[in-house]
Design a protein around this motif. Structure first.
Motif, PDB file in Angstrom:
ATOM      1  N   HIS A   1     -14.262  61.105  23.636  1.00  0.00           N
ATOM      2  CA  HIS A   1     -13.520  62.275  24.118  1.00  0.00           C
ATOM      3  C   HIS A   1     -12.008  61.993  24.150  1.00  0.00           C
ATOM      4  O   HIS A   1     -11.310  62.283  25.124  1.00  0.00           O
ATOM      5  CB  HIS A   1     -14.005  62.692  25.508  1.00  0.00           C
ATOM      6  CG  HIS A   1     -15.447  63.069  25.552  1.00  0.00           C
ATOM      7  ND1 HIS A   1     -15.936  64.245  25.020  1.00  0.00           N
ATOM      8  CD2 HIS A   1     -16.528  62.393  26.050  1.00  0.00           C
ATOM      9  CE1 HIS A   1     -17.241  64.295  25.186  1.00  0.00           C
ATOM     10  NE2 HIS A   1     -17.633  63.186  25.800  1.00  0.00           N
ATOM     11  N   THR A   2     -11.521  61.426  23.042  1.00  0.00           N
ATOM     12  CA  THR A   2     -10.113  61.085  22.903  1.00  0.00           C
ATOM     13  C   THR A   2      -9.539  61.780  21.676  1.00  0.00           C
ATOM     14  O   THR A   2     -10.241  62.491  20.944  1.00  0.00           O
ATOM     15  CB  THR A   2      -9.923  59.563  22.759  1.00  0.00           C
ATOM     16  OG1 THR A   2     -10.651  59.113  21.611  1.00  0.00           O
ATOM     17  CG2 THR A   2     -10.417  58.830  23.997  1.00  0.00           C
ATOM     18  N   VAL A   3      -8.263  61.570  21.466  1.00  0.00           N
ATOM     19  CA  VAL A   3      -7.598  62.062  20.254  1.00  0.00           C
ATOM     20  C   VAL A   3      -6.686  60.958  19.722  1.00  0.00           C
ATOM     21  O   VAL A   3      -6.116  60.183  20.505  1.00  0.00           O
ATOM     22  CB  VAL A   3      -6.770  63.337  20.525  1.00  0.00           C
ATOM     23  CG1 VAL A   3      -7.671  64.530  20.774  1.00  0.00           C
ATOM     24  CG2 VAL A   3      -5.805  63.139  21.673  1.00  0.00           C
ATOM     25  N   SER A   4      -6.557  60.892  18.420  1.00  0.00           N
ATOM     26  CA  SER A   4      -5.607  59.981  17.780  1.00  0.00           C
ATOM     27  C   SER A   4      -4.345  60.787  17.478  1.00  0.00           C
ATOM     28  O   SER A   4      -4.363  61.704  16.651  1.00  0.00           O
ATOM     29  CB  SER A   4      -6.190  59.403  16.493  1.00  0.00           C
ATOM     30  OG  SER A   4      -5.248  58.554  15.860  1.00  0.00           O
ATOM     31  N   VAL A   5      -3.240  60.464  18.173  1.00  0.00           N
ATOM     32  CA  VAL A   5      -2.023  61.277  18.158  1.00  0.00           C
ATOM     33  C   VAL A   5      -0.921  60.565  17.389  1.00  0.00           C
ATOM     34  O   VAL A   5      -0.655  59.377  17.619  1.00  0.00           O
ATOM     35  CB  VAL A   5      -1.535  61.563  19.591  1.00  0.00           C
ATOM     36  CG1 VAL A   5      -0.279  62.418  19.556  1.00  0.00           C
ATOM     37  CG2 VAL A   5      -2.625  62.234  20.400  1.00  0.00           C
ATOM     38  N   ARG A   6      -0.287  61.307  16.495  1.00  0.00           N
ATOM     39  CA  ARG A   6       0.877  60.783  15.777  1.00  0.00           C
ATOM     40  C   ARG A   6       2.005  61.801  15.908  1.00  0.00           C
ATOM     41  O   ARG A   6       1.852  62.960  15.531  1.00  0.00           O
ATOM     42  CB  ARG A   6       0.548  60.547  14.308  1.00  0.00           C
ATOM     43  CG  ARG A   6       1.721  60.023  13.485  1.00  0.00           C
ATOM     44  CD  ARG A   6       1.294  59.770  12.066  1.00  0.00           C
ATOM     45  NE  ARG A   6       2.404  59.348  11.224  1.00  0.00           N
ATOM     46  CZ  ARG A   6       2.290  59.060   9.922  1.00  0.00           C
ATOM     47  NH1 ARG A   6       1.107  59.139   9.335  1.00  0.00           N
ATOM     48  NH2 ARG A   6       3.340  58.699   9.231  1.00  0.00           N
TER      49      ARG A   6
ATOM     50  N   GLU B   1      -4.164  56.358  20.560  1.00  0.00           N
ATOM     51  CA  GLU B   1      -5.411  56.988  20.994  1.00  0.00           C
ATOM     52  C   GLU B   1      -5.302  57.302  22.478  1.00  0.00           C
ATOM     53  O   GLU B   1      -5.034  56.414  23.302  1.00  0.00           O
ATOM     54  CB  GLU B   1      -6.612  56.084  20.729  1.00  0.00           C
ATOM     55  CG  GLU B   1      -7.932  56.795  21.007  1.00  0.00           C
ATOM     56  CD  GLU B   1      -9.140  56.042  20.454  1.00  0.00           C
ATOM     57  OE1 GLU B   1     -10.263  56.359  20.885  1.00  0.00           O
ATOM     58  OE2 GLU B   1      -8.946  55.164  19.602  1.00  0.00           O
ATOM     59  N   LEU B   2      -5.476  58.579  22.817  1.00  0.00           N
ATOM     60  CA  LEU B   2      -5.316  59.034  24.192  1.00  0.00           C
ATOM     61  C   LEU B   2      -6.523  59.853  24.614  1.00  0.00           C
ATOM     62  O   LEU B   2      -7.121  60.571  23.792  1.00  0.00           O
ATOM     63  CB  LEU B   2      -4.080  59.932  24.335  1.00  0.00           C
ATOM     64  CG  LEU B   2      -2.688  59.340  24.123  1.00  0.00           C
ATOM     65  CD1 LEU B   2      -1.661  60.451  24.187  1.00  0.00           C
ATOM     66  CD2 LEU B   2      -2.406  58.278  25.168  1.00  0.00           C
ATOM     67  N   PRO B   3      -6.892  59.792  25.896  1.00  0.00           N
ATOM     68  CA  PRO B   3      -7.852  60.774  26.407  1.00  0.00           C
ATOM     69  C   PRO B   3      -7.268  62.177  26.230  1.00  0.00           C
ATOM     70  O   PRO B   3      -6.059  62.382  26.378  1.00  0.00           O
ATOM     71  CB  PRO B   3      -7.994  60.406  27.886  1.00  0.00           C
ATOM     72  CG  PRO B   3      -7.572  58.978  27.970  1.00  0.00           C
ATOM     73  CD  PRO B   3      -6.508  58.808  26.929  1.00  0.00           C
TER      74      PRO B   3
ATOM     75  N   PHE C   1      -3.348  63.725  26.772  1.00  0.00           N
ATOM     76  CA  PHE C   1      -2.534  64.376  25.743  1.00  0.00           C
ATOM     77  C   PHE C   1      -2.073  65.753  26.205  1.00  0.00           C
ATOM     78  O   PHE C   1      -0.931  66.151  25.969  1.00  0.00           O
ATOM     79  CB  PHE C   1      -3.303  64.501  24.430  1.00  0.00           C
ATOM     80  CG  PHE C   1      -2.545  65.291  23.386  1.00  0.00           C
ATOM     81  CD1 PHE C   1      -1.378  64.791  22.825  1.00  0.00           C
ATOM     82  CD2 PHE C   1      -2.975  66.560  23.015  1.00  0.00           C
ATOM     83  CE1 PHE C   1      -0.665  65.535  21.893  1.00  0.00           C
ATOM     84  CE2 PHE C   1      -2.260  67.303  22.082  1.00  0.00           C
ATOM     85  CZ  PHE C   1      -1.102  66.785  21.526  1.00  0.00           C
ATOM     86  N   GLN C   2      -2.949  66.486  26.877  1.00  0.00           N
ATOM     87  CA  GLN C   2      -2.565  67.803  27.386  1.00  0.00           C
ATOM     88  C   GLN C   2      -1.404  67.686  28.367  1.00  0.00           C
ATOM     89  O   GLN C   2      -0.451  68.477  28.322  1.00  0.00           O
ATOM     90  CB  GLN C   2      -3.759  68.474  28.061  1.00  0.00           C
ATOM     91  CG  GLN C   2      -4.840  68.930  27.101  1.00  0.00           C
ATOM     92  CD  GLN C   2      -5.971  69.646  27.810  1.00  0.00           C
ATOM     93  OE1 GLN C   2      -5.871  69.986  28.982  1.00  0.00           O
ATOM     94  NE2 GLN C   2      -7.062  69.881  27.098  1.00  0.00           N
ATOM     95  N   VAL C   3      -1.456  66.699  29.241  1.00  0.00           N
ATOM     96  CA  VAL C   3      -0.363  66.490  30.193  1.00  0.00           C
ATOM     97  C   VAL C   3       0.927  66.177  29.451  1.00  0.00           C
ATOM     98  O   VAL C   3       2.004  66.700  29.769  1.00  0.00           O
ATOM     99  CB  VAL C   3      -0.716  65.362  31.184  1.00  0.00           C
ATOM    100  CG1 VAL C   3       0.506  64.988  32.024  1.00  0.00           C
ATOM    101  CG2 VAL C   3      -1.866  65.779  32.078  1.00  0.00           C
ATOM    102  N   GLU C   4       0.830  65.311  28.425  1.00  0.00           N
ATOM    103  CA  GLU C   4       2.021  64.902  27.674  1.00  0.00           C
ATOM    104  C   GLU C   4       2.667  66.076  26.959  1.00  0.00           C
ATOM    105  O   GLU C   4       3.887  66.283  27.065  1.00  0.00           O
ATOM    106  CB  GLU C   4       1.646  63.822  26.655  1.00  0.00           C
ATOM    107  CG  GLU C   4       2.816  63.384  25.782  1.00  0.00           C
ATOM    108  CD  GLU C   4       2.437  62.311  24.771  1.00  0.00           C
ATOM    109  OE1 GLU C   4       2.993  62.329  23.645  1.00  0.00           O
ATOM    110  OE2 GLU C   4       1.596  61.456  25.106  1.00  0.00           O
TER     111      GLU C   4
END
Length: 653
Positions: free
Chosen positions: A611-616, A625-627, A631-634
């Motif tokens: 239940h994560t995402v790989s963010v670039r 890689e973030l939960p 990522f929504q908070v960021e």
């Protein structure tokens, strides 16, 4: 023999025989100066070193190591290009040629096809050959009759010759070709080694759209190779930041000549940026006490006659439209008369002041075709406009309030390179400016006093005011270092008097309000163009048309999770989308970077399981890689802080 008296830059004067040339004057001063001389400047006008001087005047010897010397080099390049074009293309017609701070150009016309950009390198090679074989530029004087014979068949050159009042017309002989001397060229082309032919474009003869379209060949030249290289690098940067190019690449807007020049169409991506700016501005203004209105884009012509726009601004207005009841309607060039009607609709009390009225007001300007440019110069525009009606004793505080609001807005858009200019009238220009010395002196002194009290640095510029009042212009640097006016605050005592505005004071008597015009970020069109070039198309997250691109490694295996993420983000009003194209992963990631999307998310087996995402992030090489919750908070923090985290600047009160 008759004598003339010449005055030199150091104030010294000397008598010479009439007919002496600039070269001979230079030699009389020193042999070394004569060798360096490329032209003269008599009473501010460039003259050929071989031209006889027949009248008294102030003379300056122009050498290569000066700004005028660079102008002469570029004028020489223009004359050389004209000569080569004449030799290489039989029957070609030559229009104007000139040089300026940006380079030089030559206008041409051919019966069949025009000269193309592909032919510029060949023309440059021929120019270099002429310089190498014979760098001399001979000055030839022809009688007017012989001059007309020489340019026979070229109606543009004929028109230029016929317009000359002199009996003898100067020509330059370069590389075996006689070319009308429209500018001053150096006697030798030996210094013309570092030049570049740049581009071709259309240009109307004499700048009038009713005249034929000629082909303009652009180039530039410098004395040093390093200066040319630096200039070409700057031009490359300009091309990369050109809002028209970026606007096309990112599908932001377009202009279709079939619809009309200067009338841009906003595509969904561009419309999203514009809508975000508009919502931001409206919310900011509402929070600062402005009341937003809508007013018509058409008004009775009498309204603009009363305001003075018809008298002072008519050349920039579209022709009036006659209606069937003899009413004359005008597309509005300014919003201020409309906001005056809002003020005048009710009897106003001092308790209502300051009364702040704002509008994203559409306006129309009669811009010439040659001046139109993408979103920067258009014929239809929407101005972030505002007018405050104040009692005279409220001017200082309201001025400060507006300036603070401007600086807040600049901060959120990451604009920090700006200066202040107080723009005054030119008292000699009674045609442009409303003739009321008392009003102008009072308004200018109040504006200057407000800036002095705030302790802000500023420059003063005479002749830059609007016709009805002085103003504070906020000058900013574009991405390419050019200066333009981004915002204004303007004091106006004239329009309240012309429209007989009043408010009922605490004493029960009628008093005249003062009107403050202000525009925070110019028009939506010009401001968007400015931001495109400043950001180079890489908009901060809060402004980006698409904020998140979600890429599933496999649509079949990971598509459901990708769409689940997308729904979560869109529920938070994040502009996200799932890329469902059946392309290789590397291509999809590069494509997201090419379109300058702030965040690219890749989801595969690990992301689904954890239940994560790989963010670039855009511009970064590595992914994180973030939960999903993190990522929504960021991204929400990124958007809510306008992609900035520092404090807001304020003018000291």
């Amino acid at each position: 023999m008759a004598q003339i008296t010449l005055e030199f830059p150091d104030g010294r004067t000397q008598a010479f025989d009439s007919g002496i040339t600039v070269a001979e004057v230079a030699k009389s001063i020193s042999v070394s100066l004569a060798k360096k001389a490329v032209a003269g400047k008599l009473d501010g006008k460039l003259v050929d070193v071989r031209e006889p001087l027949l009248t008294d005047g102030k003379l300056e010897i122009v050498t290569a190591d000066s700004n005028d010397g660079l102008t002469v080099l570029r004028q020489s390049a223009a004359q050389l290009l004209a000569a080569v074009v004449k030799r290489e293309f039989a029957g070609v017609r030559l229009g104007r040629l000139a040089a300026d701070e940006d380079g030089f150009y030559v206008d041409t016309e051919k019966d069949e096809r025009q000269i193309s950009a592909d032919e510029l390198d060949g023309l440059a090679a021929q120019m270099q050959r002429v310089i190498k074989d014979n760098a001399l530029v001979n000055r030839v004087m022809l009688s007017k009759a012989d001059a007309l014979t020489e340019v026979s068949g070229d109606w543009y050159q004929t028109e230029l010759v016929e317009a000359e009042a002199a009996d003898e017309i100067p020509f330059y002989e370069i590389g075996g070709q006689l070319v009308l001397a429209q500018v001053v060229a150096a006697p030798s082309l030996k210094d013309l080694k570092h030049f570049k032919l740049l581009s071709v474009a259309g240009a109307y003869w004499e700048g009038k759209s009713s005249n034929p379209m000629l082909q303009r060949l652009y180039g530039t030249a410098f004395y040093k190779a390093s200066d040319l290289e630096a200039d070409l690098q700057k031009r490359q940067e300009a091309r990369e930041r050109d809002h028209r190019v970026i606007g096309n690449n990112l599908d932001l807007f377009f202009v279709d000549p079939k619809v009309g020049a200067g009338l841009p169409y906003w595509m969904p991506n561009g419309a999203t940026i514009r809508r975000t700016i508009e919502r931001y501005i409206v919310d900011k203004e509402l929070a600062n006490g402005y009341e937003h209105v809508y007013t018509p884009v058409l008004a009775n012509l009498d309204l603009y006659k009363q305001s003075g726009h018809w008298e002072h601004y008519r050349e920039d207005m579209f022709p009036p439209m006659e209606m069937d009841d003899d009413e004359m309607l005008e597309l509005r060039p300014m919003n201020c008369p409309s906001h005056i009607q809002i003020y005048n609709h009710h009897i106003r009390s001092y308790r209502e002041l300051p009364l702040r009225i704002a509008e994203l007001g559409m306006m129309h300007r009669y811009e010439k075709s040659g001046a139109l440019s993408g979103l920067q110069r258009v014929r239809e525009m929407t101005l972030n406009d505002g007018h405050t009606f104040v009692a005279p004793e409220q001017i200082q505080e309201e001025f400060k309030r507006i300036l603070n609001l401007m600086m807040d807005v600049y901060h959120d858009f990451d604009i920090d390179n700006y200066t202040f200019r107080l723009s005054y009238r030119d008292p000699k220009n009674t045609e442009k400016y409303f003739d009321d010395d008392e009003m102008w002196n009072k308004a200018q002194s109040m504006l200057k006093g407000a800036m002095d009290e705030l302790g802000l640095d500023y420059v003063e510029a005479e002749g830059e005011a609007a016709f009805y009042g002085p103003k504070l212009d906020v000058q900013t640097k574009t991405a390419l270092g050019n200066e333009e006016t981004l915002s204004t605050i303007q004091l106006d005592f004239m329009l309240p008097a012309r429209f007989d505005l009043h408010y009922v004071g605490e004493d029960g008597q009628e008093h005249r309000p003062v009107m403050i015009h202000r525009g925070l970020v110019s028009t939506m069109e010009r401001f968007t163009a400015y931001l495109i070039e400043i950001y180079k198309g890489a908009f901060p997250t809060w402004l980006a048309p698409k904020q998140v691109q979600i890429i599933p490694v496999s649509e079949a295996k990971h598509g459901q999770y990708a769409h689940q993420i997308n729904e979560q983000l869109r529920a938070l009003h994040v502009r996200s989308a799932v890329d469902e194209r059946s392309e290789k992963m590397g291509y999809l990631i590069r494509d997201a970077q090419t379109h300058k999307i702030p965040y690219t998310i890749v989801v595969g087996d690990d992301e689904v399981q954890n239940h994560t995402v790989s963010v670039r992030k855009y511009g970064e090489e590595d992914s994180r890689e973030l939960p999903m919750d993190d990522f929504q908070v960021e991204i929400m923090h990124d958007i809510s802080t306008y992609s900035r985290n520092d404090s807001q600047p304020k003018v000291d009160k």
